[in-house]
Design a protein around this motif. Structure first.
Motif, short mmCIF file in Angstrom:
data_model
loop_
_atom_site.label_atom_id
_atom_site.label_comp_id
_atom_site.label_asym_id
_atom_site.label_seq_id
_atom_site.Cartn_x
_atom_site.Cartn_y
_atom_site.Cartn_z
N SER A 131 0.83 -1.21 0.00
CA SER A 131 0.00 0.00 0.00
C SER A 131 0.86 1.25 0.00
O SER A 131 1.99 1.25 0.47
CB SER A 131 -0.90 0.03 1.23
N GLU A 132 0.23 2.31 -0.49
CA GLU A 132 0.84 3.63 -0.47
C GLU A 132 -0.15 4.57 0.21
O GLU A 132 -1.28 4.70 -0.25
CB GLU A 132 1.10 4.07 -1.91
N ALA A 133 0.27 5.18 1.32
CA ALA A 133 -0.63 6.08 2.05
C ALA A 133 -0.68 7.42 1.33
O ALA A 133 0.36 8.03 1.07
CB ALA A 133 -0.13 6.27 3.47
N ILE A 134 -1.89 7.86 0.99
CA ILE A 134 -2.01 9.17 0.35
C ILE A 134 -2.34 10.25 1.37
O ILE A 134 -2.06 11.41 1.15
CB ILE A 134 -3.05 9.16 -0.80
N THR A 135 -2.92 9.82 2.49
CA THR A 135 -3.20 10.77 3.57
C THR A 135 -3.50 10.00 4.86
O THR A 135 -3.74 8.80 4.83
CB THR A 135 -4.40 11.69 3.21
N LYS A 136 -3.46 10.77 5.96
CA LYS A 136 -3.84 10.21 7.26
C LYS A 136 -4.99 11.05 7.79
O LYS A 136 -5.01 12.27 7.62
CB LYS A 136 -2.67 10.28 8.24
N ILE A 137 -5.93 10.37 8.42
CA ILE A 137 -7.05 11.08 9.05
C ILE A 137 -7.22 10.54 10.45
O ILE A 137 -6.75 9.44 10.76
CB ILE A 137 -8.36 10.93 8.24
N PRO A 138 -7.90 11.28 11.33
CA PRO A 138 -8.15 10.76 12.68
C PRO A 138 -8.96 9.46 12.58
O PRO A 138 -9.93 9.36 11.82
CB PRO A 138 -8.97 11.86 13.35
N ALA A 139 -8.54 8.47 13.33
CA ALA A 139 -9.22 7.18 13.31
C ALA A 139 -10.60 7.30 13.96
O ALA A 139 -10.75 7.97 15.00
CB ALA A 139 -8.40 6.14 14.05
N PRO A 140 -11.63 6.67 13.37
CA PRO A 140 -12.97 6.74 13.95
C PRO A 140 -13.06 6.02 15.29
O PRO A 140 -13.92 6.33 16.10
CB PRO A 140 -13.85 6.06 12.90
N SER A 141 -12.18 5.07 15.53
CA SER A 141 -12.15 4.38 16.82
C SER A 141 -10.70 4.03 17.15
O SER A 141 -9.83 4.04 16.27
CB SER A 141 -13.02 3.12 16.79
N GLU A 142 -10.46 3.70 18.40
CA GLU A 142 -9.10 3.41 18.87
C GLU A 142 -8.50 2.20 18.15
O GLU A 142 -7.32 2.19 17.84
CB GLU A 142 -9.13 3.19 20.39
N ASP A 143 -9.31 1.20 17.87
CA ASP A 143 -8.79 -0.02 17.23
C ASP A 143 -8.46 0.19 15.74
O ASP A 143 -7.83 -0.67 15.12
CB ASP A 143 -9.77 -1.19 17.40
N MET A 144 -8.86 1.31 15.15
CA MET A 144 -8.58 1.58 13.73
C MET A 144 -7.30 2.38 13.52
O MET A 144 -6.91 2.65 12.39
CB MET A 144 -9.76 2.32 13.08
N LYS A 145 -6.61 2.74 14.62
CA LYS A 145 -5.35 3.48 14.48
C LYS A 145 -4.31 2.59 13.80
O LYS A 145 -4.13 1.44 14.16
CB LYS A 145 -4.84 3.94 15.84
N GLY A 146 -3.68 3.17 12.78
CA GLY A 146 -2.66 2.42 12.04
C GLY A 146 -3.23 1.47 11.00
O GLY A 146 -2.50 0.74 10.34
N LYS A 147 -4.56 1.48 10.88
CA LYS A 147 -5.21 0.61 9.91
C LYS A 147 -5.72 1.41 8.72
O LYS A 147 -5.87 2.62 8.79
CB LYS A 147 -6.37 -0.16 10.55
N VAL A 148 -5.98 0.70 7.63
CA VAL A 148 -6.49 1.34 6.42
C VAL A 148 -7.98 1.61 6.60
O VAL A 148 -8.76 0.69 6.84
CB VAL A 148 -6.25 0.44 5.18
N ILE A 149 -8.35 2.88 6.48
CA ILE A 149 -9.74 3.28 6.66
C ILE A 149 -10.47 3.32 5.31
O ILE A 149 -11.63 2.97 5.22
CB ILE A 149 -9.81 4.66 7.36
N ASP A 150 -9.75 3.77 4.28
CA ASP A 150 -10.37 3.88 2.96
C ASP A 150 -9.33 3.54 1.90
O ASP A 150 -8.14 3.79 2.08
CB ASP A 150 -10.91 5.30 2.74
N CYS A 151 -9.80 2.97 0.81
CA CYS A 151 -8.93 2.63 -0.31
C CYS A 151 -9.42 3.43 -1.52
O CYS A 151 -10.52 3.21 -2.00
CB CYS A 151 -8.98 1.13 -0.59
N THR A 152 -8.59 4.36 -2.00
CA THR A 152 -9.01 5.20 -3.13
C THR A 152 -8.68 4.57 -4.47
O THR A 152 -9.30 4.90 -5.47
CB THR A 152 -8.35 6.59 -3.05
N GLU A 153 -7.69 3.69 -4.49
CA GLU A 153 -7.32 2.98 -5.71
C GLU A 153 -6.84 1.59 -5.32
O GLU A 153 -5.90 1.45 -4.55
CB GLU A 153 -6.21 3.75 -6.44
N LYS A 154 -7.48 0.57 -5.87
CA LYS A 154 -7.13 -0.80 -5.52
C LYS A 154 -5.73 -1.16 -6.00
O LYS A 154 -5.27 -0.66 -7.02
CB LYS A 154 -8.12 -1.78 -6.15
#
Length: 172
Positions: A131-154
């Motif tokens: 994966s290539e991170a294009i941006t970081k956003i605040p995680a919606p929950s604590e367990d989502m920190k460091g995880k992929v929230i959205d994929c803009t291009e497969k």
């Protein structure tokens, strides 16, 4: 004195025999060198022919490797053309959607048959190998920190080799 002459003549005979043996040995070695040079020349020529042949085969393979893939993709293009023809005349949007989904499914099957697989990254730990991170956003929950929230291009792999990295948004 006669003994000395006999001794000297007997010493000369072995030298003549030794000289003859050495000359024979030299002739044998020269013959062997000639044979080895001939073998070396033939082996070099054979290797050069092998190298040229494999280079030609490699060029042919590269030239025609895409042919099979392109031939197999032609039915997908045919289906797209049929769908576009039908879209001109139809008012039934559900039938158009169904046709496009069918073509999409055919295309995914084609990719799978040719060793291309999708990289699953959504809700997974961020991995720079796929994966290539294009941006970081605040995680919606604590367990989502460091995880992929959205994929803009497969992202995709071809036989376990990444051919396109997934572009993702990572939770922070």
């Amino acid at each position: 004195m006669t003994d000395k002459k006999k001794k000297k003549s007997s010493e000369k005979e072995p030298k003549v025999d030794e000289l003859q043996l050495l000359e024979e040995r030299i002739a044998e070695l020269e013959n062997e060198v000639e044979t080895l040079e001939d073998k070396n020349l033939r082996l070099t020529a054979e290797f050069d022919n092998y190298r040229k042949r494999t280079l030609k085969e490699k060029m042919e393979l590269t030239k025609h490797a895409g042919e099979k893939i392109l031939t197999n993709i032609l039915p997908v293009i045919d289906n797209f053309e049929r769908a576009m023809d039908v879209m001109q005349d139809t008012k039934d949007i559900e039938a158009v959607k169904e046709g496009i989904e069918l073509i999409y499914s055919n295309f995914k099957d084609f990719l799978r048959q040719n060793g291309v697989t999708e990289i699953e990254v959504l809700n997974e730990e961020f991995d720079t190998d796929v994966s290539e991170a294009i941006t970081k956003i605040p995680a919606p929950s604590e367990d989502m920190k460091g995880k992929v929230i959205d994929c803009t291009e497969k992202g995709y792999k071809l036989n376990d080799k990444v051919i396109r990295y997934a572009k993702v948004v990572v939770g922070e």
